[in-house]
Scaffold this active site. Structure first.
Site, PDB file in Angstrom:
ATOM      1  CB  CYS A 241      -0.938   0.001   1.203  1.00 23.15           C
ATOM      2  SG  CYS A 241      -1.868  -1.528   1.398  1.00 23.15           S
ATOM      3  CB  ALA A 243       0.080   5.256  -3.626  1.00 20.96           C
ATOM      4  N   PRO A 244       1.232   7.460  -1.422  1.00 19.36           N
ATOM      5  CG  PRO A 244       1.398   9.694  -0.710  1.00 19.36           C
ATOM      6  CD  PRO A 244       0.829   8.354  -0.318  1.00 19.36           C
ATOM      7  CE  LYS A 247       4.169   5.134   6.213  1.00 20.04           C
ATOM      8  NZ  LYS A 247       3.357   6.179   5.571  1.00 20.04           N
ATOM      9  CG  ASP A 288      -5.491  -7.723  -3.992  1.00 19.13           C
ATOM     10  OD1 ASP A 288      -5.047  -7.508  -2.842  1.00 19.13           O
ATOM     11  OD2 ASP A 288      -6.664  -8.054  -4.224  1.00 19.13           O
ATOM     12  CB  CYS A 355      -2.749   7.502   9.149  1.00 18.55           C
ATOM     13  SG  CYS A 355      -3.787   7.145   7.716  1.00 18.55           S
TER      14      CYS A 355
END
Length: 424
Positions: A241, A243-244, A247, A288, A355
Site C-alpha cells: 500500500c 502510494a503516495p 515511505k 493486490d 494513520c
C-alpha cells in the site's frame, strides 16, 4: 483572474456541497481537476476557505443556529457557513463577502428565492461577529467520531486533539540528505525524529530544493514507520500500500531494494513522480497485496484504515464519512497482516502501521495477531530509538502517536506503529 472573488467562492461552495452532501473527499476532487479552471492563487484561496470552514464547522453552525428559524437547503447552509468563516474567522470586509454569497445564491435556480435570507443573516455578523466567534469553544469533531475516540482516550486528550486540529497543520518535509542543513536553509525547525517542519511554507513547489528533489512532503508521524523498520542497504524490502510513496522514498534513500506495491494505478503515478523528482529507484508494481508473491527481508504495511489520525490535515474526513465502513477496514487489516507475514523470510521483520486513532485498527489488531500466531513477536529493540518518548509507548509494545503530542510545535498525525519479527 476574477477580481471580484466570485470564482474561488463559487468553487469553494461546490467543494463544500460535494463533501457534506455527496461524501466526496477533497483530495479526490482536486485530483479530478475541479480546480484547474482557476488561477493558482484562486485555487489556493478556494481550498483554504473550504479547509477553514470544515475546521470551524461546528462553531459556524452554532453562530448560524440562532438566526435560522428552519434548516435551509444544503447549498444555502454552506454559503452561510463560508460567509461566517470569511467575516468572523478570516476578518474579511463584510460588505464584499455578503454581496458575493448573495450573488452566488441568486444565480442558483433552486435557491435563488433565498438570496434575501443569505443577505439578512450574513449582515448580522458584520459588526460583532468576530468577537462572538472568538468567544465560542474550540469546534468539536462530529459525534459519530468523537464518541468512540473519547471512549478510547478520554475527554481531556480528545479536547487537546481538537485544539490541534482546529489550528491546522504545518508542513513537514523528509530530507534526502542532511536534515539540520535543510532546516537551516529553509528556516524551518528540525524535529527530534529528523523531519523538518515549516510553519508558513507558501507554495510547496516554489520551495528551495523541490525541483532538485532534496526532500519530499511527509508528516513527521508518517515518517516514523520507515525509521522503525530501519531498512538496510541491499535488503529486499516490500512497501505494501505504498502510494503516495513517502515511505518507499525513505527506504530507497538508504539503498534498500524496494518493491512498492499498490492496488491503485492512479495513486502509483505519484510514486513514480516522487521517485523521479528525488532521483531514487524502486520497483513499482500495481497489484493486490493479498495476491502478491515473493519473499522479503522486511515489509512495511501501511494498511488501509479510517485515516482518523489525519484530520488536522484533512478536515473534510469527518464530514465526508460517517464511520459505516470502519468494520470492513478492520477485517481487511487482519487479513493483510496475516498475508504479509507469509511474504517474510524467516527472522524477517514487519512494520504494521495505520494513520488511525481507533485502537481497533492498531493496538487491538496486534494483540489479536500475537494471540493467534505464536511465531510472531514484537521487536522491542527496533522500537527503542532515542527520540521515542515514553508517552508514545503502548502496552503491547507498539507506538501510539496522537495529534496532541508536540501540540506546542503544531502536533502530528495520529498513527499506530509496531515492529514485528517472524521467528526463524
Amino acid at each position: 483572474m476574477d477580481k471580484s472573488g466570485l470564482a474561488p467562492r463559487r468553487t469553494a461552495l461546490y467543494l463544500l456541497d460535494q463533501i457534506t452532501g455527496e461524501g466526496r473527499l477533497m483530495a479526490e476532487m482536486v485530483a479530478s481537476g475541479v480546480l484547474e479552471r482557476l488561477a493558482p492563487e484562486e485555487r489556493a484561496r478556494a481550498q483554504g476557505l473550504v479547509m477553514d470552514t470544515l475546521r470551524g464547522m461546528e462553531r459556524a453552525d452554532r453562530m448560524l443556529q440562532k438566526h435560522l428559524r428552519k434548516e435551509p437547503s444544503l447549498t444555502v447552509k454552506n454559503a452561510l457557513r463560508l460567509g461566517v468563516i470569511e467575516i468572523c474567522a478570516r476578518r474579511e470586509a463584510g460588505h464584499g463577502v455578503v454581496n458575493s454569497y448573495v450573488e452566488l445564491i441568486s444565480r442558483n435556480k433552486r435557491n435563488a428565492m433565498l438570496k434575501g435570507l443569505v443577505n439578512a443573516v450574513l449582515r448580522k455578523f458584520t459588526t460583532d461577529g468576530p468577537e462572538a466567534w472568538d468567544a465560542l469553544r474550540t469546534p468539536r469533531m462530529p459525534k459519530w467520531l468523537r464518541d468512540p475516540l473519547a471512549e478510547a482516550w478520554g475527554a481531556k486528550p480528545i479536547a487537546a486533539m481538537e485544539e490541534v486540529q482546529f489550528a491546522g497543520a504545518p508542513l513537514d518535509l523528509t530530507p534526502k540528505g542532511d536534515a539540520a542543513a535543510l532546516a537551516e536553509r529553509l528556516g524551518g525547525e528540525l524535529l527530534p525524529t529528523g523531519s523538518v517542519r515549516l510553519r508558513d511554507p507558501g507554495q510547496v513547489t516554489a520551495l528551495d530544493g523541490y525541483e532538485t528533489g532534496d526532500w519530499w512532503v511527509q508528516d513527521a508521524a508518517a515518517a516514523v514507520p520507515a525509521k522503525i523498520l530501519n531498512a538496510q542497504s541491499g535488503e529486499k524490502v516490500l512497501d505494501l500500500c505504498s502510494a503516495p510513496g513517502g515511505k518507499t522514498l525513505q527506504m530507497a534513500n538508504v539503498g534498500a531494494k524496494v518493491t512498492a506495491l499498490d492496488i491503485s494505478a492512479d495513486r502509483l503515478k505519484r510514486v513514480h513522480e516522487n521517485l523521479e523528482r528525488c532521483g531514487l529507484k524502486a520497483k513499482v508494481v500495481q497489484g493486490d497485496a493479498l495476491e502478491h508473491e515473493g519473499k522479503y527481508d522486511a515489509i512495511l504495511l501501511d494498511a488501509p484504515c479510517s485515516a482518523t489520525g489525519t484530520i488536522r490535515r484533512h478536515p473534510d474526513l469527518p464530514y465526508a464519512k460517517d464511520g459505516s465502513g470502519f468494520f470492513s477496514l478492520i477485517e481487511l487489516q487482519e487479513v493483510m497482516l496475516d498475508r504479509a507475514l507469509t511474504l517474510l523470510n524467516p527472522g524477517g521483520r514487519l512494520v504494521y502501521c495505520t494513520c488511525s486513532l481507533l485502537p481497533d485498527e492498531g493496538e487491538v489488531q496486534i494483540e489479536e495477531l500475537l494471540a493467534r500466531n505464536p511465531n510472531v513477536q514484537v521487536d522491542t529493540v527496533a522500537m527503542d530509538l532515542p527520540w521515542v518518548e515514553d508517552a508514545w509507548r503502548s502496552p503491547e509494545g507498539g507506538l501510539r502517536l496522537r495529534p496532541d503530542y508536540w501540540a506546542d510545535r503544531g502536533g502530528m498525525d495520529g498513527f499506530y506503529v509496531v515492529c514485528l519479527r517472524l521467528n526463524a
